[in-house]
Design a protein around this motif. Sequence first.
Motif, PDB file in Angstrom:
ATOM      1  N   PRO A  43      -1.435  16.448  38.558  1.00  0.00           N
ATOM      2  CA  PRO A  43      -1.977  15.546  37.541  1.00  0.00           C
ATOM      3  C   PRO A  43      -2.477  16.311  36.320  1.00  0.00           C
ATOM      4  CG  PRO A  43      -3.542  15.817  39.329  1.00  0.00           C
ATOM      5  CD  PRO A  43      -2.287  16.513  39.755  1.00  0.00           C
TER       6      PRO A  43
ATOM      7  N   THR B  10       0.717  11.417  36.043  1.00  0.00           N
ATOM      8  CA  THR B  10       0.688  11.545  37.508  1.00  0.00           C
ATOM      9  C   THR B  10       2.081  11.826  38.064  1.00  0.00           C
ATOM     10  OG1 THR B  10       1.026   9.167  37.862  1.00  0.00           O
ATOM     11  CG2 THR B  10      -1.249   9.941  37.667  1.00  0.00           C
TER      12      THR B  10
ATOM     13  N   LEU C 198      -3.781  11.090  43.379  1.00  0.00           N
ATOM     14  CA  LEU C 198      -3.585   9.807  42.719  1.00  0.00           C
ATOM     15  C   LEU C 198      -4.880   9.024  42.552  1.00  0.00           C
ATOM     16  CD1 LEU C 198      -0.292   8.836  44.573  1.00  0.00           C
ATOM     17  CD2 LEU C 198      -0.504   9.541  42.203  1.00  0.00           C
TER      18      LEU C 198
END
Length: 444
Positions: free
Chosen positions: A260, A278, A297
């Motif tokens: 990320p 992401t 996430l």
Amino acid sequence: MTDPEEGEEEPRHEGNGSGDGGSTRAQPMRAYVLHPDIRTDRSRRLPEHRLAEAVALAAALPEMEILGSEIVRLPRAQPGLLFGTGKVEELKQKLHALDVGLVLVDGPVSPVQQRNLEKEWGVKLLDRTGLILEIFADRARTREGVLQVELAALSYQRTRLVRAWTHLERQRGGFGFVGGPGETQIEADRRAIDEQVIRIRRQLEKVVKTRELHRASRRKVPFPIVALVGYTNAGKSTLFNRATGAEVLAKDMLFATLDPTMRGVTLPSGRKIILSDTVGFISDLPTQLVAAFRATLEEVLEADLILHVRDIAHPETAEQAADVAEILQSLGVKGGTPQFEIWNKLDLVESPAHEALMAQAARSDHVFALSALTGEGLDRLLDAVSATFDEEKTERTLTLGYADGRRRAWLHQEGVVTSEDQTDEGYRLSVRWTARQEKRYRDL
């Protein structure tokens, strides 16, 4: 088996597929891709498109030479060899003629099937899960990403070890699957894997605590978080770079981004946001990776706005969008989080479909057609993102009858429903919306 201490800091690919497991690959791995089209499987996607995706997955690995690919149609999977004996022999001749060293099967392959096919064909074999794990192992860069991939790979290896009741081949290049032989006793292998899993989980706990401190610091900053999600290769990183001026790796390949990335962005209106790029989603994502990447996430779970980026030029863009929606739901993304749908790669769509998509998106407050590559349509999206956080929102409780499905569907599509209960007469919904959305609802 590789000592559990090895590969923790730098679990990169080092094997060359020839068994030495230590030198840098000098020759490309010669591979052949198979997609079993099993009649009993119910998939919403065409086998031709699934095969194309499998080839793209294989091409995402460095130094992989794809010699050919084909769809193998089966009435049902054979427990011992997956394919029928006649097809196994036919493929054997083809693989030997091409001098193939690795066969990639786009689907699940049991440990027994893998062992038997490798023996029959004299090649290494990877199923879809193993291939995706290989790609993730090659791409992960952050400490957390590396640990998560290693944990997922060990979980995969242990499952196959237990079911196969055969030797576990040496962890190749850290923990990869494309590499050379080496035998140890199954109990020692299982114990070593379990010890390494415990060690990695402890390290991950420390990393997760650090990330939680970072998130707590961000919560004190009065900037909303906007998360980019979407199918792999939908163009999220290109959009991220276009919006932020960053230089995140953006290539026309699957899983170009794994770790990320977050950047502060000042919108044209002057409003500041935090934009998060992401990992891309994919159909049949290995369950080990869904669990392992949950922490990665978490930015999506905490986002104030989600931008679902779609490759609108892809022939199966609707199927890809459905896969993303399923994964988001499995991750626990709340229905009340606003979502915009981004129809990306408009530059690849020719007229008159190009104009039709632009016109269709213009009629919606939550759909935006654009090209992250050229910048076309980006201004409208950025203005809408800014307006989302500028507009005051109010909460309402609505009661809808069972026959009023159109309005209920519209409310869910707009992402304004925070809770819903079913009653004898219909539905009771709690919504949080802007005055503009309320007006549009009244006009339905």
